[in-house]
Write an enzyme that holds these catalytic residues in place. Structure first.
Site, PDB file in Angstrom:
ATOM      1  N   ASN A   7       0.881  -1.168   0.000  1.00 54.11           N
ATOM      2  CA  ASN A   7       0.000   0.000   0.000  1.00 54.11           C
ATOM      3  C   ASN A   7       0.921   1.220   0.000  1.00 54.11           C
ATOM      4  OD1 ASN A   7      -1.853   2.002   0.413  1.00 54.11           O
ATOM      5  ND2 ASN A   7      -2.787   1.092   2.230  1.00 54.11           N
ATOM      6  N   ARG A  91      -2.503  -2.114  -3.561  1.00 53.61           N
ATOM      7  CA  ARG A  91      -3.715  -1.330  -3.392  1.00 53.61           C
ATOM      8  C   ARG A  91      -3.591  -0.116  -4.314  1.00 53.61           C
ATOM      9  NH1 ARG A  91      -5.760   2.641   1.312  1.00 53.61           N
ATOM     10  NH2 ARG A  91      -7.859   2.797   0.500  1.00 53.61           N
ATOM     11  N   HIS A 180     -13.035   2.684  -0.149  1.00 55.76           N
ATOM     12  CA  HIS A 180     -13.041   1.573   0.820  1.00 55.76           C
ATOM     13  C   HIS A 180     -13.624   0.324   0.150  1.00 55.76           C
ATOM     14  CE1 HIS A 180     -13.569   4.699   4.286  1.00 55.76           C
ATOM     15  NE2 HIS A 180     -12.289   4.397   4.152  1.00 55.76           N
ATOM     16  N   ARG A 241     -13.044  14.849   7.739  1.00 52.85           N
ATOM     17  CA  ARG A 241     -13.716  15.260   6.495  1.00 52.85           C
ATOM     18  C   ARG A 241     -15.144  15.695   6.808  1.00 52.85           C
ATOM     19  NH1 ARG A 241     -11.921  10.017   3.978  1.00 52.85           N
ATOM     20  NH2 ARG A 241      -9.846  10.416   3.155  1.00 52.85           N
ATOM     21  N   GLU A 385      -8.159  -5.614   4.628  1.00 51.99           N
ATOM     22  CA  GLU A 385      -7.957  -5.252   3.222  1.00 51.99           C
ATOM     23  C   GLU A 385      -6.742  -5.957   2.618  1.00 51.99           C
ATOM     24  OE1 GLU A 385      -9.241  -0.796   2.682  1.00 51.99           O
ATOM     25  OE2 GLU A 385      -8.842  -1.183   4.777  1.00 51.99           O
TER      26      GLU A 385
HETATM   27  P1  ADP Z   1      -8.490   4.702   9.001  1.00 49.29           P
HETATM   28  O1  ADP Z   1      -9.642   5.335   8.285  1.00 49.29           O
HETATM   29  O2  ADP Z   1      -7.365   5.654   9.261  1.00 49.29           O
HETATM   30  O3  ADP Z   1      -8.064   3.370   8.419  1.00 49.29           O
HETATM   31  P2  ADP Z   1      -9.295   3.106  11.281  1.00 49.29           P
HETATM   32  O4  ADP Z   1     -10.294   2.212  10.656  1.00 49.29           O
HETATM   33  O5  ADP Z   1      -7.984   2.507  11.710  1.00 49.29           O
HETATM   34  O6  ADP Z   1      -9.055   4.412  10.451  1.00 49.29           O
HETATM   35  O7  ADP Z   1      -9.996   3.766  12.552  1.00 49.29           O
HETATM   36  C1  ADP Z   1      -9.281   4.630  13.378  1.00 49.29           C
HETATM   37  C2  ADP Z   1     -10.259   5.307  14.308  1.00 49.29           C
HETATM   38  O8  ADP Z   1     -10.961   4.312  15.072  1.00 49.29           O
HETATM   39  C3  ADP Z   1      -9.560   6.180  15.353  1.00 49.29           C
HETATM   40  O9  ADP Z   1      -9.434   7.491  14.892  1.00 49.29           O
HETATM   41  C4  ADP Z   1     -10.515   6.111  16.500  1.00 49.29           C
HETATM   42  O10 ADP Z   1     -11.349   7.244  16.402  1.00 49.29           O
HETATM   43  C5  ADP Z   1     -11.368   4.889  16.295  1.00 49.29           C
HETATM   44  N1  ADP Z   1     -11.214   3.915  17.380  1.00 49.29           N
HETATM   45  C6  ADP Z   1     -10.263   2.983  17.560  1.00 49.29           C
HETATM   46  N2  ADP Z   1     -10.471   2.293  18.697  1.00 49.29           N
HETATM   47  C7  ADP Z   1     -11.588   2.804  19.270  1.00 49.29           C
HETATM   48  C8  ADP Z   1     -12.340   2.525  20.452  1.00 49.29           C
HETATM   49  N3  ADP Z   1     -11.985   1.581  21.308  1.00 49.29           N
HETATM   50  N4  ADP Z   1     -13.434   3.289  20.683  1.00 49.29           N
HETATM   51  C9  ADP Z   1     -13.805   4.249  19.828  1.00 49.29           C
HETATM   52  N5  ADP Z   1     -13.156   4.547  18.705  1.00 49.29           N
HETATM   53  C10 ADP Z   1     -12.062   3.845  18.420  1.00 49.29           C
END
Ligand code: ADP
Length: 399
Positions: A7, A91, A180, A241, A385
């Site tokens: 990626n 990706r 996504h 966003r 992914e």
């Molecule tokens: P990306 O879009 O960057 O791939 P991810 O799918 O890794 O994002 O999600 C990251 C987000 O998930 C973090 O910014 C956080 O807000 C949220 N997150 C992770 N763990 C928790 C949790 N235990 N409770 C609430 N939100 C969480």
């Protein structure tokens, strides 16, 4: 069979080497600050200490060379020879209207990825650099491009066309693509197989809620709707966003703040969403949740707005499909935040959806979280992914 999944971003490169006989990750890592001073490569193998090296990486080609060197290193390597890597899956953000599926890379494919630079200006050039770096370092090893836009190509024209003059569509392919896609495709199929959804009952809504968030509706794994558009800016309120807004907002801000459209879009991509609604407190939902519990009104507003848009999207998709058989939560928030899942699903109690509070405590694990008498089955299914890219790669190179 061993597949390297890449990626590539503009200044970073994430990778996983996956043993597809067991679908297990045998090494993974990250190259950071490519083309910038202070480049760093972090390499991880299960059960061993992380290996970190600071070495110049002026281009992606040097980054890939370092990755391959680490993978075959006599001390911390996991393969004896580069030729043990059977194929590379990449990706790629945007395949435009040309590619509805993953494809083995050749000159034509690279040409299309290049033609889509306008549609994915931050990602497509980097994705192409990743491919060319592998071609240079691993001659003869097949490369497969897996497009983030493929899943959304299942939409019908009434869903993907913007209601603007046709010439913009015919001249520039301006339409909704959705993003996504690899995750929505993977999770919707996992929902069908894990939930053993019978034929004729495979109307699935996937809520990919992370820093970037999108929701999709699919029937038998074919996308009917997905919330992102020409770019990932459309749709839900996200971490940073804005999601969908009246385009006149852009004109108003540019006029009144003497801002360029480019700068305005950067603001909408990076400084908006729950970050902005929370008064710049955080884009991380854990911080916002804590703020909500502490009675911070802006954090409450940010979370309520996020949920409201998710609820409206799910409700709209249920109507568009004439019902729904399964709703699945995935990605950072979807997999970990039981409170968010419960508060969203509570709005669908009117149609008989019921969440089992105990099962909903689950974090990052596959689980059915609805009660046996719920009219719709609700799941948590972690997205993967990289595995989805590796599976497509195996399928295409072993045909
Ligand atoms: P990306 O879009 O960057 O791939 P991810 O799918 O890794 O994002 O999600 C990251 C987000 O998930 C973090 O910014 C956080 O807000 C949220 N997150 C992770 N763990 C928790 C949790 N235990 N409770 C609430 N939100 C969480």
């Amino acid at each position: 069979m061993k597949v390297l999944v890449i990626n590539a971003g503009s200044s970073s490169l994430k990778y996983q080497l996956i043993d597809m006989d067991h679908e297990s990750v045998i090494a993974k890592g990250l190259c950071e600050r490519i083309g910038i001073d202070g480049s760093k490569h972090t390499y991880k193998t299960p059960g061993r200490e992380d290996y970190v090296e600071e070495a110049p990486m002026p281009t992606h080609q040097q980054a890939i060379a370092l990755v391959l060197k680490a993978l075959v290193d006599p001390d911390h390597g996991v393969v004896s020879n580069i030729n043990d890597i059977d194929a590379v899956g990449h990706r790629v953000l945007h395949g435009g209207s040309t590619y509805t599926q993953s494809i083995v890379v050749d000159e034509d494919v690279k040409k299309v990825i290049r033609e889509c630079f306008d549609l994915g200006p931050l990602h497509n050039p980097a994705n192409l650099m990743g491919i060319e770096a592998c071609e240079a370092n691993m001659p003869g090893t097949p490369n497969v491009a897996v497009f983030d836009t493929s899943f959304g190509m299942g939409m019908e024209p009434y869903a993907y066309r913007y209601a603007i003059p046709e010439e913009y569509y015919t001249k520039y392919q301006l339409r909704r693509y959705g993003f996504h896609g690899t995750s929505h495709n993977f999770v919707s199929h996992e929902t069908i197989s894990y939930g053993k959804l019978p034929e004729g009952h495979r109307r699935v809504i996937v809520c990919h809620l992370g820093n970037g968030s999108s929701i999709s509706a699919s029937v038998d794994g074919k996308c009917l709707e997905t919330s992102m558009g020409l770019t990932p800016l459309e749709g839900l309120v996200m971490g940073t966003r804005s999601g969908s807004l009246d385009p006149a907002v852009v004109q108003f801000i540019c006029d009144h703040e003497n801002m360029s459209v480019d700068d305005c879009l950067t603001m909408l991509n990076k400084k908006s969403g729950v970050l902005a609604l929370s008064g710049n407190k955080s884009s991380d939902f854990r911080d916002l949740r804590q703020g909500e519990l502490d009675g911070d009104e802006r954090c409450q507003l940010a979370l309520e707005s996020f949920r409201h848009h998710a609820i409206m999207t799910i409700g709209g998709y249920i109507s568009a499909m004439g019902g729904v058989d399964a709703i699945t939560f995935t990605a950072g928030i979807g997999e970990n935040d039981g409170d968010m899942r419960e508060k969203i699903m509570k709005h669908f109690a009117y149609m008989g959806i019921k969440i089992d509070e105990e099962k909903n405590q689950v974090r990052g694990e596959k689980m059915e979280i609805s009660t046996p008498d719920s009219t719709v089955r609700v799941f948590v299914i972690p997205t993967n992914e990289e595995l989805a890219i590796a599976r497509d790669t195996v399928r295409l190179v072993t045909r």
